[in-house]
Design an enzyme around this catalytic site. Structure first.
Site, PDB file in Angstrom:
ATOM      1  N   LYS B  82     -66.848  -6.986  23.220  1.00 15.12           N
ATOM      2  CA  LYS B  82     -66.719  -5.910  24.210  1.00 15.12           C
ATOM      3  C   LYS B  82     -67.878  -4.926  24.050  1.00 15.12           C
ATOM      4  O   LYS B  82     -68.286  -4.623  22.908  1.00 15.12           O
ATOM      5  CB  LYS B  82     -65.369  -5.212  24.001  1.00 15.12           C
ATOM      6  CG  LYS B  82     -65.004  -4.178  25.044  1.00 15.12           C
ATOM      7  CD  LYS B  82     -63.606  -3.638  24.751  1.00 15.12           C
ATOM      8  CE  LYS B  82     -63.160  -2.576  25.735  1.00 15.12           C
ATOM      9  NZ  LYS B  82     -61.803  -2.066  25.415  1.00 15.12           N
ATOM     10  N   SER B 157     -58.668  -2.196  28.926  1.00  9.15           N
ATOM     11  CA  SER B 157     -60.060  -2.061  29.317  1.00  9.15           C
ATOM     12  C   SER B 157     -60.928  -3.243  28.918  1.00  9.15           C
ATOM     13  O   SER B 157     -62.084  -3.324  29.336  1.00  9.15           O
ATOM     14  CB  SER B 157     -60.638  -0.786  28.709  1.00  9.15           C
ATOM     15  OG  SER B 157     -60.525  -0.817  27.291  1.00  9.15           O
ATOM     16  N   SER B 181     -55.356  -2.165  25.552  1.00  4.26           N
ATOM     17  CA  SER B 181     -56.566  -2.718  26.171  1.00  4.26           C
ATOM     18  C   SER B 181     -56.970  -4.110  25.699  1.00  4.26           C
ATOM     19  O   SER B 181     -57.879  -4.716  26.275  1.00  4.26           O
ATOM     20  CB  SER B 181     -57.742  -1.752  25.986  1.00  4.26           C
ATOM     21  OG  SER B 181     -57.555  -0.621  26.787  1.00  4.26           O
TER      22      SER B 181
END
Lengths: 66, 474
Positions: B82, B157, B181
């Site tokens: 990420k 996210s 997330s």
């Protein structure tokens, strides 16, 4: 519990916050109202005897001497 | 085996092929990079694809294997990271315009550990701006699309990671979970997502927006793979005071124990109170399947969940403090959703923050008490399947709820409580909606007992109706 735009602007000015126009205050409102609703929800909750939630318990550690 | 088939294997399936040199890291990395290029126009799951760096890493691992140096099951495995997790010399945007040229000097500790295990990082994955939301509809780098329905969000996210693992681009992705997330994109994309115990994995190198519950965790295509990745990244980091020196189990051994003797707790409040009917049906069916397998069940109650909304106060206040210098210098580079959601935090009073910490303690105690009666809890991961990308609101329980920006929070109502308690939780796929979108099942366990979660999650995985199902990407 409602807080007026004037109060919010005064809070920003007196506590050195980020300035917000009236249009911007309207955009912040949904998050703010959600916060204020939760404040109301816990208003009468007696929390006087509650301990900190971030104390690490030594026994949780793998090595007692660590 | 054709490269397209190799990419559909799990880590535990392909690792022996790498160890025996039947498949080389370079061959596998080239296949993953080709798949990344092929899928990027539809999924938009990467912010940066690391072709040169990945092939160089793969070549190093080929040479290591040729010398007889086998590092374990992550060696030669293409993974994604990420883009809010630091990578030395590689830009790390945090999904923001403000940090679009930010290049860290050091790898995050988890990245260092993955490299040490021989994993190949093929790209930095797209996410919600500043990881502050559940849609991965990024205003600066474009929306991430769900492989199961391109018009739908992948969750957030860590949406790029969820999409990549589901589509067979990466074998695993490292996401971050402050309110769900990792588990939300796992649920929406039909993969496995783990948020381990707070303190189990170093956060060093993550842009932490709240000091009260952020976690770096893996998304994978199987429970066993989740255990493999946790094995590599877990452990005390003397430079991260949030980590705790608790021994890390050998999860491959733990998984051999199956689910025999485990007792399942079914919460009677909060977690099942506000659900899309399709989600409730899928989760109740999963619970019934576990009972048929001999897992005993017991209803449990966590009365203090009535006050769970207060847990957000700390992240609201922490977030405005984290963003203060960036908003001061570059306010115009923030999207309205992130900016106004963040700025609401400046009105959180210290008294309320302190109360929220005490509420957190009560919920933590109640959850711990419930987990003395049972070995784990089972809940839906999300209240609904993935909303459409263009949806501003969704209707659940007869009420409209915002999907993103200020006032949103429905999607994370079942995941965010365990960020505050720090207890471990894992999401596994448990069905598809009528629209063909995945539904997630969440297991919650006692602190440091990720092994128990892996055991029960694997037991369920073997009978899940989504087992062997893939999104049709053409």
């Amino acid at each position: 519990m409602a807080i007026s735009d004037e109060t919010l602007k005064r809070m920003i000015a007196e506590f050195g916050g980020f300035e917000l126009s009236e249009e911007e205050l309207a955009l912040v409102r949904p998050e703010l109202e959600s916060y204020l609703a939760e404040v109301e929800n816990i208003r009468n909750l007696d929390l006087s005897a509650v301990m900190s939630s971030r104390l690490l318990r030594a026994a949780e550690g793998g090595d007692a001497d660590a | 085996m054709p490269s397209s088939e190799l990419l559909k294997l799990t880590i535990s399936e392909i690792a022996p092929m790498i160890q025996s040199r039947e498949v080389s890291p370079v061959e596998l990395t080239e296949a993953a990079l080709a798949e990344a290029d092929l899928r990027q126009p539809a999924l938009n799951s990467f912010i940066t694809i690391l072709r040169g760096e990945a092939l160089a890493q793969a070549e190093e691992q080929d040479q290591a294997l040729a010398r007889g140096e086998y590092l374990g099951p992550l060696q030669g495995i293409p993974i994604g990271i990420k883009d809010n997790i630091a990578t030395a010399g590689i830009r790390t945007t945090v999904g923001s315009k403000v940090l679009r040229d930010h290049v860290p000097d050091e790898d995050a500790e988890v990245v260092r550990r993955c490299r040490e295990a021989g994993a190949i990082i093929i790209g930095k994955e797209n996410l919600e701006e500043f990881a502050a939301g559940a849609t991965s509809n990024n205003p600066h780098y474009g929306a991430v699309h769900n492989p199961w329905g391109l018009d739908h969000i992948p969750g957030g996210s860590s949406g790029g990671g969820g999409a990549n693992v589901a589509a067979g681009v990466t074998f695993a992705s490292l996401g971050t979970d402050l309110g769900g997330s990792v588990r939300l994109p796992a649920a929406f994309c039909g993969v496995v997502g783990l948020k381990q115990t707070f303190g189990r994995v170093s956060q060093r190198g993550l842009m932490v927006t709240s000091y009260n519950g952020d976690h770096i965790g893996p998304m994978t295509r199987s429970v066993r793979d989740s255990a493999i990745v946790l094995q590599a990244i877990a452990g005390y980091d003397p430079l991260d005071p949030s980590t705790v020196p608790v021994p890390v189990d050998d999860y491959s051994l733990v998984l051999e124990r199956g689910g025999s003797g485990l007792i399942m707790g079914i919460p009677s409040n909060h977690y099942f109170d506000l659900l899309d009917p399709e989600v409730e049906a899928a989760v109740r069916s999963a619970i019934a399947a576990l009972e048929e397998l001999g897992i005993a069940s017991r209803e449990i109650s966590i009365p203090s969940m009535e006050y769970v909304g207060a847990l957000r106060f700390s992240s609201m206040a922490d977030s405005v403090v984290t963003h203060e210098p960036l908003i001061t210098s570059s306010r115009e580079d923030y999207s309205p959703d992130t900016l106004y959601r963040t700025l609401a935090g400046q009105f959180v009073l210290g008294r309320d923050y302190s109360k929220a910490m005490k509420v957190q303690r009560i919920i933590k105690e109640d959850t711990a008490r419930a987990l003395q009666e049972v070995d784990f809890m089972v809940t839906p991961t999300t209240p609904l399947p993935a909303p459409r990308i263009d949806a501003a609101t969704v209707t659940v329980g007869g009420e409209e709820h915002r999907v993103r920006g200020p006032g949103s929070g429905l999607v994370a109502r079942n995941t965010s409580p365990m960020n505050a308690t720090g207890f471990p939780a894992i999401s596994v796929p448990c069905g598809l909606s009528e629209g063909g979108l995945p539904i997630g099942l969440q297991f919650i366990g006692r602190p440091w007992e990720e092994g128990t979660l892996f055991r029960i999650a694997q037991v369920y995985e073997n009978v899940s109706p989504t087992r062997g199902r893939w999104p049709d990407l053409g």
